[in-house]
Design an enzyme around this catalytic site. Structure first.
Site, short mmCIF file in Angstrom:
data_model
loop_
_atom_site.label_atom_id
_atom_site.label_comp_id
_atom_site.label_asym_id
_atom_site.label_seq_id
_atom_site.Cartn_x
_atom_site.Cartn_y
_atom_site.Cartn_z
N ASP A 17 -24.01 42.69 50.41
CA ASP A 17 -23.48 43.86 51.10
C ASP A 17 -22.67 43.42 52.31
OD1 ASP A 17 -24.69 45.52 49.37
OD2 ASP A 17 -26.40 45.98 50.65
N LYS A 59 -20.36 48.33 50.08
CA LYS A 59 -20.10 49.68 49.55
C LYS A 59 -20.45 50.70 50.62
CE LYS A 59 -24.63 49.49 47.38
NZ LYS A 59 -25.37 50.46 48.16
N MET A 70 -28.62 54.97 60.00
CA MET A 70 -27.32 55.64 59.83
C MET A 70 -27.28 56.91 60.64
SD MET A 70 -27.01 54.98 55.73
CE MET A 70 -28.76 54.96 55.35
N1 SAH Z 1 -31.87 47.97 53.91
C1 SAH Z 1 -31.46 48.03 55.31
C2 SAH Z 1 -30.88 49.37 55.68
C3 SAH Z 1 -29.61 49.71 55.00
S1 SAH Z 1 -28.97 51.25 55.51
C4 SAH Z 1 -32.66 47.67 56.18
O1 SAH Z 1 -33.78 47.57 55.70
O2 SAH Z 1 -32.46 47.47 57.37
C5 SAH Z 1 -27.82 50.75 56.75
C6 SAH Z 1 -28.30 51.17 58.12
O3 SAH Z 1 -29.28 50.25 58.59
C7 SAH Z 1 -27.24 51.12 59.18
O4 SAH Z 1 -26.44 52.29 59.17
C8 SAH Z 1 -28.07 51.03 60.43
O5 SAH Z 1 -28.61 52.29 60.77
C9 SAH Z 1 -29.21 50.17 59.97
N2 SAH Z 1 -29.00 48.75 60.32
C10 SAH Z 1 -28.96 47.71 59.49
N3 SAH Z 1 -28.79 46.55 60.16
C11 SAH Z 1 -28.73 46.88 61.46
C12 SAH Z 1 -28.56 46.15 62.66
N4 SAH Z 1 -28.41 44.82 62.66
N5 SAH Z 1 -28.54 46.82 63.84
C13 SAH Z 1 -28.69 48.16 63.86
N6 SAH Z 1 -28.84 48.89 62.76
C14 SAH Z 1 -28.87 48.27 61.57
#
Ligand code: SAH
Length: 479
Positions: free
Chosen positions: A249, A271, A384
């Site tokens: 991703d 995506k 998000m």
């Molecule tokens: N599978 C991922 C989440 C994917 S959805 C997990 O477990 O973290 C994507 C969302 O994750 C982003 O919009 C944000 O809200 C959050 N996110 C992922 N990485 C991040 C980071 N390094 N800092 C802040 N938010 C993060």
């Protein structure tokens, strides 16, 4: 990368060491070990040199440094302990286009001599570009502990049998699997136990039997964590280093991808915007196609694959198609961002539960409909969520959260550009109208979010109510 790493074959080449002390002797020793023709120039030589001088192992140049000593040399090491003299040696070498190293002086050195873990023919070299040799030494000590001493013999064996291995496994992927077997299988323990003949036989037997059957591909759904490469699990690292193909991703950081095997095919299937459904189907078909061709596929996702990562759908799809699967969890954004913002997600005095939510649900019902969201003793980690902060704050307040409820946005959590914006349900939306939120960003709501102000320990902290104009704007928003 400031330095270009090389391993130089200097066997038979004339090189020069300037200096007659202990350090110079150590340098001369490693040059001799590499097979170079070593000249050593110094006004005086300590007694430790006697054996080499007597045996004619080195060519001795007595007296004050003479630039003519450099004639015909490929490399020079200045190790005199006299800064000015070392600088002169380096300058003379530069004029003659000879690479020079000055001991303990990175600025004067054209080449650096790394700290080395020697499992010859396997060599691991470590450099801090002269910035902190003590740290390089610590890393060397760690690697010394980790790297099996029999690895040298293993590499030598692989070298001896290389022709057979290549002939037997013309296909690169098959060959890689063979080398994996060689690394992980019974050969290394045999070598460690000094059973060299048996080790060689085990390799030959494996060449005779392995790889007849076409190797089955597999898919690992791997969590890459929040971005900081140190937050990858060992299992994820192993999967990355064995993968033939990596479908990742956009959220996956470059630092994490850099830990993959160099020749793995890396495909960005990011995506994040638009055409979600189609893209997801395509990704699934790609995983399937690669696995069916016998490849080891890693589906690499930010955070954890099973937290807002559609990992569940992908696993179901792959299993329905009979593909061997494995899931490697990762540190999800809520856990990582909270830690890196100094916010404990639960706290005996403030929060007895934590809820992971997304602001982008598939269903029509809004995730914030849930009554429990009004519970002031529950921490909310909203993925998000930053873009819809106005709407979210209003909903939370309408569900019973006080406008003073602390909250924090963590942008780029765990990355060098991390920024935490701390405020309350009342003040934060106002501030965010003034400041663009950088993605990815996670919203944390609840009493514990107040700790961000006290315990921030990483990256930048912005406080909504001390951020000047934000105050006015925020009051307007509340009114
Ligand atoms: N599978 C991922 C989440 C994917 S959805 C997990 O477990 O973290 C994507 C969302 O994750 C982003 O919009 C944000 O809200 C959050 N996110 C992922 N990485 C991040 C980071 N390094 N800092 C802040 N938010 C993060």
């Amino acid at each position: 990368m400031r330095l270009y790493p090389v391993f130089a074959d200097i066997a038979g080449l004339p090189v020069l060491v300037v200096g007659g002390g202990k350090v110079a002797r150590r340098k001369a020793k490693s040059l001799l070990d590499a097979g170079a023709r070593v000249s050593v120039g110094a006004a005086a030589f300590g007694t430790a040199w006697a054996s080499w001088i007597d045996a004619g192992s080195i060519h001795v140049l007595h007296g004050a440094f003479d630039p003519a000593w450099l004639d015909g040399k490929w490399l020079v090491i200045a190790a005199t302990g006299d800064r000015a003299l070392n600088a002169r040696v380096a300058a003379c070498a530069g004029e003659r286009r000879i690479l020079a190293n000055v001991v303990d002086d990175a600025a004067l050195s054209r080449f650096h001599v790394p700290a080395v873990v020697d499992r010859s023919p396997l060599l691991v070299a470590i450099s801090t570009a002269g910035a902190a040799p003590a740290i390089a030494r610590r890393i060397r000590e760690t690697l010394e502990r980790v790297l099996d001493h029999a690895l040298g013999a293993l590499v030598a064996l692989a070298d001896r049998q290389r022709g057979r291995i290549v002939r037997r496994h013309a296909d690169i992927a098959a060959r890689r699997r063979f080398y994996d077997w060689l690394f992980d299988g019974p050969v290394l323990p045999l070598l460690r136990n000094a059973r060299h003949a048996q080790a060689e036989q085990a390799l030959l037997d494996a060449l005779a039997t392995h790889g007849q059957e076409s190797a089955a591909g597999s898919v690992a759904l791997v969590g890459a964590g929040p971005g900081h490469p140190g937050l990858l699990t060992l299992q994820a690292l192993r999967a990355l280093q064995q993968a033939d193909v990596i479908l990742h991703d956009q959220l996956v950081s470059a630092e994490v991808l850099a830990m993959a095997r160099r020749d793995a095919e890396c495909i960005d299937v990011g995506k994040r915007c638009g055409g979600r459904q189609m893209a997801q189907e395509r990704i699934q078909r790609m995983m399937l196609a690669h696995a069916r061709e016998g490849r080891r596929v890693v589906r690499l996702k930010g955070g954890d694959p099973f937290v807002f990562g559609r990992g569940g759908e992908e696993l179901a799809f792959l299993r329905a198609h009979g593909v061997a699967c494995e899931v490697v969890p990762g540190i999800t954004a809520a856990v990582a961002c909270a830690a890196f913002a100094g916010i404990p997600l639960t706290h005996r005095d403030h929060a007895q539960s934590v809820c992971l939510l997304t602001a982008h649900g598939r269903r029509a019902t809004h995730p914030l409909e849930d009554r429990a969201l009004g519970d002031s003793r529950q921490t909310l980690a909203i993925y998000m969520g930053a873009e819809k902060l106005d709407e979210m704050a209003a909903r939370l307040i309408s569900r019973g959260r006080a406008p003073e409820t602390p909250c924090a946005i963590v942008e780029n959590g765990t990355l060098p550009q991390q920024r935490v914006i701390a405020g309350t349900l009342a003040t934060l939306p106002g501030l965010l109208r003034l400041q663009a939120v950088n993605k990815p960003a996670l919203l944390i709501v609840g009493e514990v979010a107040a700790f961000a102000r006290e315990h921030a320990w990483f990256g930048e902290l912005v406080e909504a109510d001390t951020a000047g104009a934000a105050q006015d704007c925020a009051s307007a928003a509340v009114a």
